[in-house]
Scaffold this motif. Structure first.
Motif, PDB file in Angstrom:
ATOM      1  N   GLN A 758       0.827  -1.206   0.000  1.00 18.74           N
ATOM      2  CA  GLN A 758       0.000   0.000   0.000  1.00 18.74           C
ATOM      3  C   GLN A 758       0.864   1.259   0.000  1.00 18.74           C
ATOM      4  OE1 GLN A 758      -3.637   0.551   0.234  1.00 18.74           O
ATOM      5  NE2 GLN A 758      -3.412  -1.402  -0.815  1.00 18.74           N
ATOM      6  N   LEU A 759       1.981   1.190   0.754  1.00 17.99           N
ATOM      7  CA  LEU A 759       2.852   2.361   0.815  1.00 17.99           C
ATOM      8  C   LEU A 759       3.464   2.655  -0.549  1.00 17.99           C
ATOM      9  CD1 LEU A 759       4.569   2.043   4.296  1.00 17.99           C
ATOM     10  CD2 LEU A 759       3.287   4.005   3.410  1.00 17.99           C
ATOM     11  N   ILE A 760       3.840   1.599  -1.251  1.00 23.69           N
ATOM     12  CA  ILE A 760       4.394   1.807  -2.592  1.00 23.69           C
ATOM     13  C   ILE A 760       3.307   2.372  -3.512  1.00 23.69           C
ATOM     14  CG2 ILE A 760       5.338   0.631  -4.628  1.00 23.69           C
ATOM     15  CD1 ILE A 760       6.561  -1.408  -2.543  1.00 23.69           C
ATOM     16  N   ALA A 761       2.110   1.760  -3.434  1.00 27.06           N
ATOM     17  CA  ALA A 761       1.018   2.211  -4.295  1.00 27.06           C
ATOM     18  C   ALA A 761       0.623   3.652  -3.987  1.00 27.06           C
ATOM     19  CB  ALA A 761      -0.185   1.294  -4.117  1.00 27.06           C
ATOM     20  N   SER A 762       0.762   4.047  -2.721  1.00 32.29           N
ATOM     21  CA  SER A 762       0.292   5.369  -2.328  1.00 32.29           C
ATOM     22  C   SER A 762       1.282   6.464  -2.680  1.00 32.29           C
ATOM     23  CB  SER A 762       0.023   5.411  -0.828  1.00 32.29           C
ATOM     24  OG  SER A 762       1.241   5.361  -0.140  1.00 32.29           O
ATOM     25  N   ASP A 763       2.430   6.060  -3.266  1.00 32.06           N
ATOM     26  CA  ASP A 763       3.420   7.065  -3.636  1.00 32.06           C
ATOM     27  C   ASP A 763       2.811   8.171  -4.497  1.00 32.06           C
ATOM     28  OD1 ASP A 763       5.636   6.577  -2.306  1.00 32.06           O
ATOM     29  OD2 ASP A 763       6.827   5.754  -3.982  1.00 32.06           O
ATOM     30  N   GLY A 764       2.006   7.734  -5.454  1.00 33.04           N
ATOM     31  CA  GLY A 764       1.426   8.722  -6.356  1.00 33.04           C
ATOM     32  C   GLY A 764       0.154   9.344  -5.799  1.00 33.04           C
ATOM     33  N   GLU A 765      -0.385   8.756  -4.746  1.00 35.39           N
ATOM     34  CA  GLU A 765      -1.645   9.248  -4.189  1.00 35.39           C
ATOM     35  C   GLU A 765      -1.396  10.429  -3.290  1.00 35.39           C
ATOM     36  OE1 GLU A 765      -4.775   7.048  -2.218  1.00 35.39           O
ATOM     37  OE2 GLU A 765      -4.115   5.295  -3.374  1.00 35.39           O
ATOM     38  N   ARG A 766      -2.448  11.158  -3.052  1.00 37.21           N
ATOM     39  CA  ARG A 766      -2.257  12.329  -2.196  1.00 37.21           C
ATOM     40  C   ARG A 766      -2.923  12.136  -0.844  1.00 37.21           C
ATOM     41  NH1 ARG A 766      -3.986  17.182  -5.848  1.00 37.21           N
ATOM     42  NH2 ARG A 766      -2.986  18.422  -4.259  1.00 37.21           N
ATOM     43  N   ARG A 767      -3.310  10.901  -0.549  1.00 36.71           N
ATOM     44  CA  ARG A 767      -3.964  10.680   0.750  1.00 36.71           C
ATOM     45  C   ARG A 767      -2.929  10.558   1.847  1.00 36.71           C
ATOM     46  NH1 ARG A 767      -9.436   7.808   1.907  1.00 36.71           N
ATOM     47  NH2 ARG A 767      -8.832   8.859   3.821  1.00 36.71           N
ATOM     48  N   LEU A 768      -2.463  11.704   2.313  1.00 35.15           N
ATOM     49  CA  LEU A 768      -1.428  11.708   3.326  1.00 35.15           C
ATOM     50  C   LEU A 768      -1.919  11.047   4.617  1.00 35.15           C
ATOM     51  CD1 LEU A 768       1.465  12.711   3.770  1.00 35.15           C
ATOM     52  CD2 LEU A 768       0.491  14.699   4.909  1.00 35.15           C
ATOM     53  N   ASP A 769      -3.212  11.221   4.937  1.00 34.27           N
ATOM     54  CA  ASP A 769      -3.718  10.627   6.175  1.00 34.27           C
ATOM     55  C   ASP A 769      -3.522   9.113   6.171  1.00 34.27           C
ATOM     56  OD1 ASP A 769      -5.624  10.287   4.175  1.00 34.27           O
ATOM     57  OD2 ASP A 769      -7.332  10.397   5.548  1.00 34.27           O
ATOM     58  N   ARG A 770      -3.744   8.499   4.998  1.00 28.77           N
ATOM     59  CA  ARG A 770      -3.563   7.054   4.886  1.00 28.77           C
ATOM     60  C   ARG A 770      -2.082   6.665   5.014  1.00 28.77           C
ATOM     61  NH1 ARG A 770      -8.073   4.582   2.908  1.00 28.77           N
ATOM     62  NH2 ARG A 770      -9.350   5.008   4.714  1.00 28.77           N
ATOM     63  N   VAL A 771      -1.230   7.468   4.362  1.00 28.99           N
ATOM     64  CA  VAL A 771       0.199   7.166   4.405  1.00 28.99           C
ATOM     65  C   VAL A 771       0.701   7.189   5.848  1.00 28.99           C
ATOM     66  CG1 VAL A 771       2.479   7.947   3.673  1.00 28.99           C
ATOM     67  CG2 VAL A 771       0.568   8.008   2.068  1.00 28.99           C
ATOM     68  N   ILE A 772       0.276   8.181   6.590  1.00 29.38           N
ATOM     69  CA  ILE A 772       0.684   8.262   8.000  1.00 29.38           C
ATOM     70  C   ILE A 772       0.214   7.014   8.750  1.00 29.38           C
ATOM     71  CG2 ILE A 772       0.477   9.589  10.145  1.00 29.38           C
ATOM     72  CD1 ILE A 772      -0.083  12.071   8.423  1.00 29.38           C
ATOM     73  N   GLU A 773      -1.049   6.644   8.477  1.00 27.26           N
ATOM     74  CA  GLU A 773      -1.622   5.493   9.174  1.00 27.26           C
ATOM     75  C   GLU A 773      -0.842   4.214   8.836  1.00 27.26           C
ATOM     76  OE1 GLU A 773      -5.797   5.107   8.519  1.00 27.26           O
ATOM     77  OE2 GLU A 773      -6.031   3.418   9.898  1.00 27.26           O
ATOM     78  N   LEU A 774      -0.468   4.081   7.559  1.00 24.57           N
ATOM     79  CA  LEU A 774       0.266   2.881   7.131  1.00 24.57           C
ATOM     80  C   LEU A 774       1.612   2.785   7.852  1.00 24.57           C
ATOM     81  CD1 LEU A 774      -0.535   3.070   3.298  1.00 24.57           C
ATOM     82  CD2 LEU A 774      -1.323   1.285   4.859  1.00 24.57           C
TER      83      LEU A 774
END
Lengths: 928, 88
Positions: A758-774
């Motif tokens: 998910q962290l790799i996939a979220s690289d291009g995403e802007r959902r910072l809240d999710r990245v922090i949670e991950l």
């Protein structure tokens, strides 16, 4: 569009009893006795004195002390929103200020779930201590199943102090047999209402002062069979007759129907001028002098109305200023028949047209349209509808509009492409987008397109070059297709193209003298456009569409779309970790609302969207008092916000707030109470529930949930949330097992793999809240597996990302393991010390949750969360029925819960249960 | 909406009906029951009854007619569908 205040009061006015009535003690007694039951049904044909009886009772000594709300229904009330709005207006005549908020909710373009509104209303009604009644007169005009169903719901949950009276010419589809069998129904029917011979005598001689012999009275009574309207007409005729005996003989011998015979007698006895007046004004549902002047093209209508009232010619005053009247319905029917006989068709349509024009001039649009349709003057109705369609559509009268359009002949409808397109839209909505409705809607869209000479329906629309009406028709076609595409889950790109087409047909929103109804069209379309763009991940244009929605919505008073746009903007900022920006936006909106001076009624419940948004942000920043204020306020209002799942989001926020305050039981209670969620998003609740079980220390329940929810690929957001919950449960399980039975350790590898993926996939995403949670969850997992350096490094990343936006709850919610790790990071990374200190300060010492008992306590089996809820309500003194209503469960379920509670507590009654629960510390004061 | 394409049910079909009412109604009421033929008949027992015969465009129209009869307080004796294929 709504009834003007002066007309509204005529619907709610209980006119005083005329002098010429016979007080009927036997029936008054029965009415009085019936009050002990929930429902009184007065069912009899026209002219049986139903309304008069109730009026007389209300004027009697016993009845006058009983607060009575009254409503006379008519055909246009066959729409749930309108029906309940009038009912609420009626109830407000005896309980001012009742149902504030509900009133606005019922007027919104899209109705909130009716059951929610009714439940809220019933709860308020239950608060009224003194007994009171609600009378629904002329209920036979109600034919809409939804209205019947909603009335059934009220009847099923009728507060004990409330009594319902239904007056009707035909038995309503309420569960009468069931009520009768249970002795919950008081009935007065035709046979009861007929005049007995003694009553006929008293009426004709004492009330009407006719001095008739007993034989004559008997002859009249036999001929009319005690039918009051018949006797009344006979009395009126007799009072004009020289030879009463001859009249009675003639009447008795005639084989013609009683009212056929008598109407002629009564009308013949009137001066020609009055007779003409009666016939011409018989087309009017309600009469006032000015309207009658317009229709009859005369100037003396007030005098005629006064005469009719004095002569008791079946005319009923509808207010105490003698402005509005109506004819007795039977008399009106008879007069209308006479009208058809005596006036040329062209003259008749002239009457209808003049009445319509008068209504239009007086701003009574709804009356003008209804009159034109019943006239019938379909062309006039269609033209009027076409001119004012936006106004009707955007002021929330979709159902009414639908009924009107449906009443138009196909040929007339076909000639108006705009109306065809609008009809398609209302068809799709009123059928809840069922295949049959969609099919019909499609048919009418094609009719509209044919008329507009579009070559390829639904594909490209030609540039808007037609008249404003034609352009508006094109916009409506695109709008309807956009909604249908959304509903059919067609690609969002299609919806976006259609929404843009629809916008193109409208005059630009910034044109200076634009009709506010066009602005509503703009705001609604922009909001839907923004939503579609957002779901496609096209964030920048989505943000710009939402900003437009807010600006335009505020200009035209479309608060629902304006505040929904604010909610969405706040959500987007939150997802980017821009919490201060989200908070500033919401506060700015609330500040400008304060300044603008809109009334609370005007902006609620829509403003609930802003409250919820601000509450979510405040909670994440751990500003618990502010969060409490806004979430609670938003949660209350969000129930009445239709169409979107805002109430679900508010519930989640409220549950999180309780959890933040260390009351996971209450958090779970909030989630369980949530009902009426749309199937698509309701699983969200299910997927966060285990987090509260963990907070409560109930690993077993969480593990049971895990069995049903294995790790998924996480394609949708709901799946992602479920996975993040799952990982929390697995980490907790690992932690617990490593202490108790190290051989039973769960395998965390797939979870870690998922997080990394998910962290790799979220690289291009802007959902910072999710990245922090991950990152944060990676840290927790590594910590449980004793891989401390890795844990601290992940946590450090999470904290660094969270610090600028000040996101705190994400960390605080993880409890003691997180607290321990934070201490370690504090020492290792000095730049984060400020933020970590704030987190550590915010830590509240955990309190023992109400349902965890010290070992060895007398309680054999712990109470479920639901049982604790029931227990709390028991302690508040609620009856089983009240508990059922509050928890939205059946009476049987409540009884079952109560039995279980008694068993588990080892007690025999409520009082003991409450005392025992207090001893055990089960009953604590909740936060509120 | 063209009935035949979307609602191929009896509910939306025109049908001939006969309605009997107790008592004699003046012939001028014929206009009230639009399109229905009206006649009165003296029954053997001495009662006069009024018979309305004609075509209603659909079931909704029939119920509208019955509502009229109800609202005029006319005692209803009989309602009969006269369509041969639909004798029920």
């Amino acid at each position: 569009m709504d009834l003007p205040a002066s007309l509204l009061t005529t619907k709610l006015y209980l006119s005083p009893t005329p002098v010429t009535i016979l007080s009927r003690q036997r029936l008054l007694r029965r009415l009085q006795e019936g009050l002990s039951k929930p429902l009184t049904l007065i069912s009899a044909p026209a002219g049986f004195g139903k309304t008069t009886l109730l009026r007389d009772w209300h004027a009697s000594q016993a009845g006058s002390s009983f607060p009575l709300a009254w409503i006379s229904l008519d055909h246009d009330d066959n729409v749930p929103g309108r029906f309940w709005m009038y009912l609420l207006s009626a109830l407000r005549t005896i309980q001012p200020g009742l149902g504030e908020g509900l009133f606005t909710a019922l007027q919104m373009p899209q109705l909130p779930p009716l059951q929610t509104v009714l439940t809220a209303l019933i709860n308020e009604l239950a608060g009224i201590q003194t007994p009171f009644g609600l009378v629904l007169d002329d209920y036979q005009v109600i034919t809409a199943p939804e209205v019947h169903e909603s009335l059934c719901f009220l009847l099923d949950h009728l507060p004990p102090s409330m009594h319902l009276v239904v007056i009707t010419r035909a038995d309503p589809p309420l569960p009468l047999a069931r009520l009768r069998a249970r002795g919950q129904l008081a009935e007065i029917r035709g046979a009861d209402l007929r005049f007995s011979p003694a009553e006929a005598l008293a009426f004709l001689n004492d009330v009407m002062k006719l001095n008739l012999t007993e034989e004559v009275v008997e002859a009249l009574e036999t001929r009319t069979e005690g039918w009051i309207a018949g006797l009344h007409m006979a009395a009126l005729s007799l009072s004009q007759q020289e030879d009463k005996q001859a009249f009675v003989e003639d009447f008795s011998g005639a084989d013609r129907h009683v009212m056929d015979y008598l109407l002629e007698e009564v009308l013949q006895a009137q001066p020609a001028e009055v007779k003409t007046f009666l016939l011409k004004t018989s087309i009017l549902e309600r009469l006032c002098a000015s309207l009658c002047d317009a229709v009859t093209e005369a100037v003396n209508s007030q005098a005629v109305l006064n005469y009719l009232e004095q002569a008791n010619l079946f005319i009923v005053p509808l207010d105490n200023r003698r402005t509005w009247y109506r004819y007795h319905p039977l008399f009106m029917d008879l007069l209308q028949h006479g009208l058809r006989q005596e006036l040329e068709l062209s003259e008749q349509s002239g009457l209808v047209r003049r009445a319509c024009l008068w209504y239009e001039r007086e701003g009574m649009l709804s009356q003008a349209i209804s009159q034109a349709i019943s006239g019938p003057d379909y062309d006039y109705a269609a033209n009027l509808l076409e001119q004012r369609v936006l106004e009707i559509f955007f002021q929330g009268h979709t159902l009414l509009l639908h009924r009107w359009l449906k009443a138009l002949p196909e040929k007339v409808l076909r000639a108006h492409p705009l109306l065809c397109a609008v009809y398609a839209n209302t068809l799709a909505h009123t059928s809840y987008f069922q295949p049959q409705g969609i099919k019909q809607a499609e048919f009418w869209l094609q009719e509209a397109e044919k008329n507009l000479r579009l070559v390829s329906p639904g594909q490209g629309l030609p540039p808007s070059s037609g008249s404003p009406t034609q352009n508006l028709a094109r916009s409506f076609i695109a709008l309807s297709r956009a909604y249908m595409a959304l509903w059919r889950k067609e690609p969002l790109k299609m919806v976006i193209v259609l929404a843009r087409h629809a916008l193109e047909g409208l005059p630009p929103a910034d044109s200076p003298s634009i009709d506010p109804n066009y602005l509503r069209f703009h705001s609604g379309l922009n909001c839907n456009l923004g939503l579609s763009l957002f779901h496609l991940g096209d964030e920048e244009p989505a943000v710009s569409a939402f900003k437009d929605t807010y600006q335009i919505g505020m200009r035209c008073g479309d608060f629902l779309n304006a505040f929904y746009a604010v909610y969405m903007l706040s959500s987007i900022y939150r997802m980017h970790g821009r919490l201060p920006e989200a908070a500033a936006l919401c506060r700015e909106v609330l500040r400008s609302l304060d300044e603008s001076g809109f009334s609370h009624e005007a902006i609620s419940p829509a403003v609930g969207l802003v409250y919820v948004a601000l509450g979510q942000v405040s909670l994440e920043r751990n500003e618990l008092d502010a969060a409490d204020e806004w979430i609670t306020k938003g949660w209350e209002l969000s129930r009445f916000i239709p169409g979107i799942d805002i109430h679900l989001q508010a519930c989640i926020a409220l549950a999180n707030l309780y959890a933040a305050r260390r009351d996971p039981v209450q958090a779970l209670r909030i989630l369980e109470q949530f009902e009426g969620g749309r199937s698509e998003t309701a699983p969200l609740l299910e997927n966060i529930r285990p987090r509260f079980w963990l907070a409560q220390g109930d690993l077993d329940s969480a593990l049971k949930w895990v069995q049903r929810h294995p790790l998924s690929e996480g394609r949708t957001d709901i799946e992602k949330v479920a996975n993040l919950t799952l990982i929390r449960v697995l980490v907790a399980q690992y932690r617990s097992a490593s202490q108790a039975s190290p051989k039973m350790l769960p395998d965390l590898a797939p979870a870690l793999e998922y997080l990394d993926g998910q962290l790799i996939a979220s690289d291009g995403e802007r959902r910072l809240d999710r990245v922090i949670e991950l990152h944060m969850l990676r840290a927790l997992a590594a910590q449980a597996m004793q891989e401390l350096p890795e844990a601290l490094s992940s946590l450090r990343t999470a904290l660094e990302l969270a610090e600028p936006g000040g996101s705190m709850r994400l960390f605080l919610d993880e409890g003691m393991p997180m607290r321990r790790m934070l201490g370690e990071v504090w020492q290792a990374y000095p730049p984060l010390q400020g933020f970590i200190s704030r987190l550590l300060e915010a830590w509240v010492e955990p309190v023992i949750s109400p349902v965890t008992f010290p070992a060895g306590e007398a309680l054999i089996e712990a109470l479920s969360a639901r049982e604790v809820e029931v227990l709390r309500l028991l302690a508040e003194g609620s009856s089983n029925a009240e508990i059922s209503l509050k928890l939205y469960v059946s009476l049987n379920t409540t009884k079952k819960h109560v039995t279980h509670i008694f068993e588990k507590l080892g007690v025999a009654n409520r009082k003991e249960a409450v005392r025992r629960a207090q001893e055990l510390g089960l009953l604590q004061k909740s936060i509120h | 909406m063209p009935a035949e394409t979307l609602h191929p049910s009896m509910l939306d079909q025109p049908a001939r009906y006969q309605i009997k009412i107790l008592g004699r109604l003046d012939i001028r009421w014929q206009a009230w029951f639009d399109g229905m033929q009206m006649e009165d008949v003296k029954e053997a027992g001495g009662e006069t009854i009024t018979i309305l015969t004609g075509t209603v465009v659909d079931q909704t129209a029939l119920h509208g007619l019955l509502e009229h009869i109800r609202d005029l307080c006319l005692p209803l004796l009989e309602v009969k569908n006269l369509e041969e294929k639909d004798v029920r």
